[in-house]
Design an enzyme around this catalytic site. Structure first.
Site, mmCIF file in Angstrom:
data_model
loop_
_atom_site.group_PDB
_atom_site.id
_atom_site.type_symbol
_atom_site.label_atom_id
_atom_site.label_comp_id
_atom_site.label_asym_id
_atom_site.label_seq_id
_atom_site.Cartn_x
_atom_site.Cartn_y
_atom_site.Cartn_z
ATOM 1 N N GLY A 147 30.441 -15.824 -0.179
ATOM 2 C CA GLY A 147 29.266 -16.649 -0.477
ATOM 3 C C GLY A 147 29.474 -17.285 -1.837
ATOM 4 O O GLY A 147 28.563 -17.350 -2.656
ATOM 5 N N GLY A 148 30.675 -17.742 -2.083
ATOM 6 C CA GLY A 148 31.112 -18.160 -3.423
ATOM 7 C C GLY A 148 30.626 -19.536 -3.858
ATOM 8 O O GLY A 148 30.941 -19.966 -4.968
ATOM 9 N N ASP A 154 32.304 -19.646 2.099
ATOM 10 C CA ASP A 154 30.885 -20.042 2.115
ATOM 11 C C ASP A 154 30.627 -20.856 3.369
ATOM 12 O O ASP A 154 31.522 -21.059 4.191
ATOM 13 C CB ASP A 154 30.504 -20.831 0.839
ATOM 14 N N PHE A 212 29.024 -14.663 6.129
ATOM 15 C CA PHE A 212 29.265 -13.279 5.681
ATOM 16 C C PHE A 212 28.585 -12.206 6.546
ATOM 17 O O PHE A 212 28.729 -11.013 6.291
ATOM 18 C CB PHE A 212 28.992 -13.076 4.193
ATOM 19 N N ARG A 268 28.513 -13.095 -6.276
ATOM 20 C CA ARG A 268 27.613 -13.400 -7.397
ATOM 21 C C ARG A 268 26.309 -13.983 -6.843
ATOM 22 O O ARG A 268 26.312 -14.992 -6.136
ATOM 23 C CB ARG A 268 28.262 -14.394 -8.360
ATOM 24 N N HIS A 292 20.699 -10.754 -4.177
ATOM 25 C CA HIS A 292 19.289 -11.021 -4.510
ATOM 26 C C HIS A 292 18.624 -11.986 -3.522
ATOM 27 O O HIS A 292 17.408 -12.062 -3.455
ATOM 28 C CB HIS A 292 19.143 -11.491 -5.966
HETATM 29 C C1 LIG Z 1 22.703 -18.221 -4.838
HETATM 30 S S1 LIG Z 1 24.082 -19.022 -4.105
HETATM 31 C C2 LIG Z 1 25.401 -18.299 -5.004
HETATM 32 C C3 LIG Z 1 26.674 -19.047 -4.900
HETATM 33 C C4 LIG Z 1 27.862 -18.460 -5.660
HETATM 34 N N1 LIG Z 1 28.075 -17.065 -5.359
HETATM 35 C C5 LIG Z 1 27.678 -18.647 -7.150
HETATM 36 O O1 LIG Z 1 27.314 -17.703 -7.830
HETATM 37 O O2 LIG Z 1 27.858 -19.793 -7.610
HETATM 38 C C6 LIG Z 1 24.175 -18.260 -2.535
HETATM 39 C C7 LIG Z 1 25.286 -18.767 -1.657
HETATM 40 O O3 LIG Z 1 25.269 -18.038 -0.418
HETATM 41 C C8 LIG Z 1 25.709 -18.942 0.585
HETATM 42 N N2 LIG Z 1 25.290 -18.410 1.896
HETATM 43 C C9 LIG Z 1 24.043 -18.288 2.411
HETATM 44 N N3 LIG Z 1 24.105 -17.733 3.624
HETATM 45 C C10 LIG Z 1 25.410 -17.502 3.902
HETATM 46 C C11 LIG Z 1 26.108 -16.940 5.009
HETATM 47 N N4 LIG Z 1 25.450 -16.504 6.078
HETATM 48 N N5 LIG Z 1 27.443 -16.838 4.932
HETATM 49 C C12 LIG Z 1 28.123 -17.282 3.838
HETATM 50 N N6 LIG Z 1 27.521 -17.839 2.759
HETATM 51 C C13 LIG Z 1 26.173 -17.941 2.799
HETATM 52 C C14 LIG Z 1 25.020 -20.238 0.229
HETATM 53 O O4 LIG Z 1 25.596 -21.341 0.865
HETATM 54 C C15 LIG Z 1 25.189 -20.247 -1.279
HETATM 55 O O5 LIG Z 1 26.355 -20.899 -1.679
#
Ligand SMILES: C[S@@+](CC[C@H](N)C(=O)[O-])C[C@H]1O[C@@H](n2cnc3c(N)ncnc32)[C@H](O)[C@@H]1O
Length: 446
Positions: free
Chosen positions: A264-265, A287, A319, A334, A338
């Site tokens: 989820g980067g 992601d 994920f 990261r 939450h």
């Molecule tokens: C709060 S952001 C954090 C992004 C990154 N980790 C950072 O710190 O810059 C949450 C991330 O989770 C991703 N996300 C949400 N649901 C997801 C899923 N089912 N599988 C993979 N990524 C997902 C979103 O696209 C988003 O980029």
């Protein structure tokens, strides 16, 4: 609190302030003797960080002792107005305009009005409320300059985008938080732990989530278009605003030529920073499609040729499904936990546990909540401050309210991380307290 306790407490706080301020002064004096770029990481020394926390917490507690409670309550209830004022000036490009000013002269509000298109009489009011919060300074009558706060936004689109997430520019968040009281007072919704049954759906419609809006929202709808364009950029901003210490306060160097999977980067901004510092490491950024699409230009600009040289793989991966990279040294997440209620966190962690080798670790970079009465995993503040340094932790509580509104998600204490870890067949090995709002919870297999 009895009158004699009040006296003792105020005296003790003043003593703390004196000691911490002397420490800051000492640091400033040393800094003045060093070359200007000695601190490339922008992370305070451990002593300075501790003094900053003590000063912040002690000033807050002093105010709680001496302030008229009605005034404080007024301030809390109307603090959203400050957010909107800041949103207005950032969106109008005020910090960049002020950056052109001569140092001690500033720019007149008439000139700011001409360049932003905002009515002069109204703009002066917006600027003055932000001056009262230290964001700008009225250096001469009706002439304004940046301060160390607003300078953060200068020539910095990611930081500007991050700020705008919480102003009304980014309607998906602000409108969800407006529905929080109704969601919490709704007898059915209040007990729900579903990410599909919280304030967000009251605001934007059943079955919608921030992620479905970003991934599949109607491109012609300006709110959806804005979300899709701004969110990935804002996550880079979040990294700058809150994550520099994650790079220096975790022993990344000891991992050698490790593979780090950023689950989820987003666009992988954390890994990009790590890649610049640790040339032997390889990265996999996973992601959903929109973020991965936007990641390529970010990496091409940051480390030209990174994907051809196989330093990074950018992979579309959900994920909640089987993790394709087995036995990586690090699975890094990261600000993912939450966004999700406990059951979904357990599901995400379980997929990682299945992929882990004996030496793999999961690193959760999150705003780790410090309970006011303390946690065995975290350093307690000196008395008479509460263990969590009082107001210092307020920013985590506010983010917690946003996560509750958006996803039924949560910022968590170390014990709460330990509990979801155990449910996924993992354990909390260590909490790395970093010199900033985020820390790292390290998980290993049970
Ligand atoms: C709060 S952001 C954090 C992004 C990154 N980790 C950072 O710190 O810059 C949450 C991330 O989770 C991703 N996300 C949400 N649901 C997801 C899923 N089912 N599988 C993979 N990524 C997902 C979103 O696209 C988003 O980029």
């Amino acid at each position: 609190m009895s009158p004699s306790n009040r006296v003792q407490t105020l005296r003790a706080l003043v003593q703390l302030l004196v000691g911490a301020s002397e420490q800051v002064i000492q640091e400033w004096e040393t800094e003045d003797q060093l070359p200007a770029d000695h601190s490339a990481t922008n992370v305070p020394s451990p002593e300075l960080f501790e003094s900053q926390r003590i000063i912040h917490g002690a000033c807050g507690m002093c105010m709680e002792l001496v302030e008229d409670p009605r005034v404080r309550l007024l301030e809390i209830s109307i603090s959203y107005a400050m957010t909107q004022a800041l949103d207005t000036t950032v969106r109008a490009g005020v910090p960049d305009i002020l950056a052109e000013a001569e140092p001690f002269d500033g720019i007149s509000v008439a000139e700011l009005s001409r360049r932003t298109g905002i009515d002069e009489q109204k703009l002066v009011r917006v600027m003055r409320v932000l001056c009262s919060g230290g964001v700008y300074e009225e250096i001469k009558p009706l002439r304004f300059t940046n301060t160390r706060y607003s300078r953060v936004f200068v020539d910095n689109p990611p930081a500007q985008a991050y700020q705008c997430l919480y102003g009304s520019t980014f309607k998906l968040i602000v409108e969800a938080t407006e529905h929080l009281p109704a969601a919490l007072l709704d007898p059915k919704m209040t007990n729900s732990t579903s990410p599909l049954e919280c304030a967000f759906q009251r605001a934007h419609g059943e079955n919608k989530t921030l992620w479905s809006c970003i991934e599949t929202g109607d491109e012609l709808d300006p709110v959806m278009h804005n979300a899709r364009e701004m969110f990935p950029l804002a996550m880079i901003g979040q990294g700058q605003m809150a994550s520099s210490a994650l790079i220096v306060d975790y022993p990344w160097g000891s991992l050698g030529a490790a593979t780090v999977v950023d689950v989820g980067g987003g666009v992988g901004s954390m890994c990009l920073d790590l890649a610049k510092r640790f040339p032997d490491m390889r990265f996999v950024v996973e992601d959903l499609p929109v973020s991965i699409e936007k990641a390529r230009p970010v990496w091409d600009a940051g480390i030209p040729g990174a994907s051809e040289k196989e330093r990074v793989q950018l992979v579309i991966h959900n994920f909640f499904e089987k993790q394709p990279i087995k036995g990586a040294a690090v699975y890094f997440l990261r600000c993912i936990m939450h966004d999700w209620p406990d059951d979904e966190c357990v599901a995400i962690l379980s997929k990682l546990r299945e992929a882990m080798g004996p030496d793999s670790r999961i690193l959760l970079a999150e705003m780790i909540v410090h309970p006011p009465l303390g946690s065995r995993h975290l350093k307690a503040a000196p008395t008479p401050l509460p263990a969590n340094y009082g107001r210092v932790d307020a920013v985590k509580g506010m983010h917690d309210m946003v996560m509750l509104s958006m996803f039924n998600g949560s910022e968590r204490t170390p014990d709460q991380f330990d509990s979801i870890a155990h449910r996924a067949g993992l354990k909390l090995e260590k909490v790395w307290e970093c010199r900033g709002p985020l820390g790292i919870a390290e998980l290993r297999q049970l």
